[in-house]
Design a protein around this motif. Structure first.
Motif, mmCIF file in Angstrom:
data_model
loop_
_atom_site.group_PDB
_atom_site.id
_atom_site.type_symbol
_atom_site.label_atom_id
_atom_site.label_comp_id
_atom_site.label_asym_id
_atom_site.label_seq_id
_atom_site.Cartn_x
_atom_site.Cartn_y
_atom_site.Cartn_z
ATOM 1 N N LEU A 1 34.056 -15.089 43.580
ATOM 2 C CA LEU A 1 34.825 -14.618 44.730
ATOM 3 C C LEU A 1 34.196 -13.358 45.315
ATOM 4 N N ILE A 2 33.803 -12.434 44.464
ATOM 5 C CA ILE A 2 33.179 -11.195 44.929
ATOM 6 C C ILE A 2 31.885 -11.497 45.680
ATOM 7 N N ILE A 3 31.066 -12.377 45.142
ATOM 8 C CA ILE A 3 29.804 -12.743 45.801
ATOM 9 C C ILE A 3 30.079 -13.385 47.157
ATOM 10 N N PHE A 4 31.039 -14.316 47.190
ATOM 11 C CA PHE A 4 31.367 -15.002 48.437
ATOM 12 C C PHE A 4 31.824 -14.010 49.503
ATOM 13 N N ILE A 5 32.742 -13.126 49.153
ATOM 14 C CA ILE A 5 33.273 -12.162 50.116
ATOM 15 C C ILE A 5 32.181 -11.178 50.533
ATOM 16 N N PHE A 6 31.372 -10.738 49.599
ATOM 17 C CA PHE A 6 30.263 -9.828 49.923
ATOM 18 C C PHE A 6 29.314 -10.481 50.929
ATOM 19 N N GLU B 1 30.022 -12.867 53.034
ATOM 20 C CA GLU B 1 30.737 -12.953 54.310
ATOM 21 C C GLU B 1 30.630 -11.627 55.064
ATOM 22 N N MET B 2 30.819 -10.527 54.337
ATOM 23 C CA MET B 2 30.751 -9.207 54.976
ATOM 24 C C MET B 2 29.362 -8.937 55.543
ATOM 25 N N VAL B 3 28.358 -9.193 54.737
ATOM 26 C CA VAL B 3 26.989 -8.867 55.123
ATOM 27 C C VAL B 3 26.484 -9.793 56.225
ATOM 28 N N GLU B 4 26.701 -11.091 56.064
ATOM 29 C CA GLU B 4 26.160 -12.054 57.012
ATOM 30 C C GLU B 4 26.933 -12.091 58.324
ATOM 31 N N ASP B 5 28.254 -11.938 58.257
ATOM 32 C CA ASP B 5 29.080 -12.052 59.456
ATOM 33 C C ASP B 5 29.544 -10.703 59.983
ATOM 34 N N LEU B 6 29.082 -9.619 59.371
ATOM 35 C CA LEU B 6 29.440 -8.255 59.784
ATOM 36 C C LEU B 6 30.951 -8.068 59.873
ATOM 37 N N LYS B 7 31.640 -8.534 58.852
ATOM 38 C CA LYS B 7 33.091 -8.399 58.790
ATOM 39 C C LYS B 7 33.460 -7.233 57.878
ATOM 40 N N THR B 8 34.681 -6.755 58.028
ATOM 41 C CA THR B 8 35.191 -5.684 57.173
ATOM 42 C C THR B 8 36.106 -6.284 56.115
ATOM 43 N N LEU C 1 29.404 -3.714 48.595
ATOM 44 C CA LEU C 1 29.701 -4.405 47.338
ATOM 45 C C LEU C 1 30.804 -3.673 46.580
ATOM 46 N N LYS C 2 30.726 -2.366 46.533
ATOM 47 C CA LYS C 2 31.760 -1.571 45.869
ATOM 48 C C LYS C 2 33.111 -1.813 46.542
ATOM 49 N N ASP C 3 33.132 -1.818 47.870
ATOM 50 C CA ASP C 3 34.373 -2.067 48.612
ATOM 51 C C ASP C 3 34.953 -3.444 48.293
ATOM 52 N N VAL C 4 34.098 -4.439 48.169
ATOM 53 C CA VAL C 4 34.565 -5.796 47.855
ATOM 54 C C VAL C 4 35.172 -5.837 46.457
ATOM 55 N N VAL C 5 34.507 -5.246 45.489
ATOM 56 C CA VAL C 5 35.024 -5.254 44.110
ATOM 57 C C VAL C 5 36.390 -4.574 44.057
ATOM 58 N N ASN D 1 14.472 -0.765 45.272
ATOM 59 C CA ASN D 1 15.926 -0.854 45.418
ATOM 60 C C ASN D 1 16.367 -2.306 45.382
ATOM 61 N N VAL D 2 17.383 -2.568 44.596
ATOM 62 C CA VAL D 2 17.936 -3.913 44.566
ATOM 63 C C VAL D 2 18.820 -4.114 45.793
ATOM 64 N N LEU D 3 19.616 -3.105 46.111
ATOM 65 C CA LEU D 3 20.471 -3.119 47.297
ATOM 66 C C LEU D 3 20.281 -1.808 48.034
ATOM 67 N N ASP D 4 20.308 -1.845 49.358
ATOM 68 C CA ASP D 4 20.242 -0.589 50.101
ATOM 69 C C ASP D 4 21.606 0.099 50.036
ATOM 70 N N GLY D 5 21.687 1.301 50.523
ATOM 71 C CA GLY D 5 22.905 2.092 50.440
ATOM 72 C C GLY D 5 24.109 1.426 51.072
ATOM 73 N N LYS D 6 23.922 0.821 52.249
ATOM 74 C CA LYS D 6 25.029 0.147 52.924
ATOM 75 C C LYS D 6 25.517 -1.045 52.112
ATOM 76 N N ALA D 7 24.595 -1.786 51.546
ATOM 77 C CA ALA D 7 24.975 -2.960 50.753
ATOM 78 C C ALA D 7 25.702 -2.534 49.482
ATOM 79 N N LYS D 8 25.259 -1.443 48.861
ATOM 80 C CA LYS D 8 25.938 -0.949 47.664
ATOM 81 C C LYS D 8 27.370 -0.544 47.992
ATOM 82 N N THR D 9 27.545 0.137 49.113
ATOM 83 C CA THR D 9 28.882 0.546 49.529
ATOM 84 C C THR D 9 29.746 -0.673 49.813
#
Length: 136
Positions: A106-111, A113-120, A80-84, A70-78
């Motif tokens: 921008l998408i990478i940066f925000i993604f 931020e979400m993953v590392e800082d547990l933000k929505t 990333l989709k939400d960020v896009v 897996n390149v991304l787990d299920g949570k990360a895929k979700t």
């Protein structure tokens, strides 16, 4: 009971060997022996966690991909989709047009931020607007 061979892991190891050029070259990059790298690629042994990490880091892959494919787990895929979707929606609502490279950044940066800082997405909406406006 005998262990079964994980043929998909073997395939991933063979791909890494092909990229590296040989078991010896991958071994030098990892600090492991060429014979143990060969055993992993033949499905005769499974690497322990520290060795899996060493192989992933030396080959430029991830432990997740090497271990599971897996390149991304299920949570990360979700996420990333939400960020896009959020970036597209905000850019559309704010009449912001970004070139594809800036949009990807921008998408990478925000993604991250979400993953590392547990933000929505909601936590980051104003930041998306600010960064998108800056990147026009």
């Amino acid at each position: 009971m005998a262990e079964t061979i994980d043929l998909k892991f073997v395939t991933r190891m063979k791909r890494l060997l092909s990229r590296a050029g040989s078991a010896e070259k991958l071994a030098r990059l990892t600090g492991l022996s060429a014979s143990i790298i060969g055993r992993y690629a033949e499905g005769k042994a499974d690497p322990a966690r520290k060795r899996l990490i060493a192989i992933a880091e030396a080959s430029g892959s991830t432990v997740e991909w090497l271990a599971t494919g897996n390149v991304l787990d299920g949570k990360a895929k979700t996420a990333l989709k939400d960020v896009v979707i959020a970036v597209d929606k905000i850019c559309q609502n704010e009449n912001i047009v970004l070139d594809p490279s800036k949009k990807a950044d921008l998408i990478i940066f925000i993604f991250e931020e979400m993953v590392e800082d547990l933000k929505t997405i909601e936590d980051l909406e104003s930041k998306i607007v600010q960064l998108a406006s800056f990147g026009r």
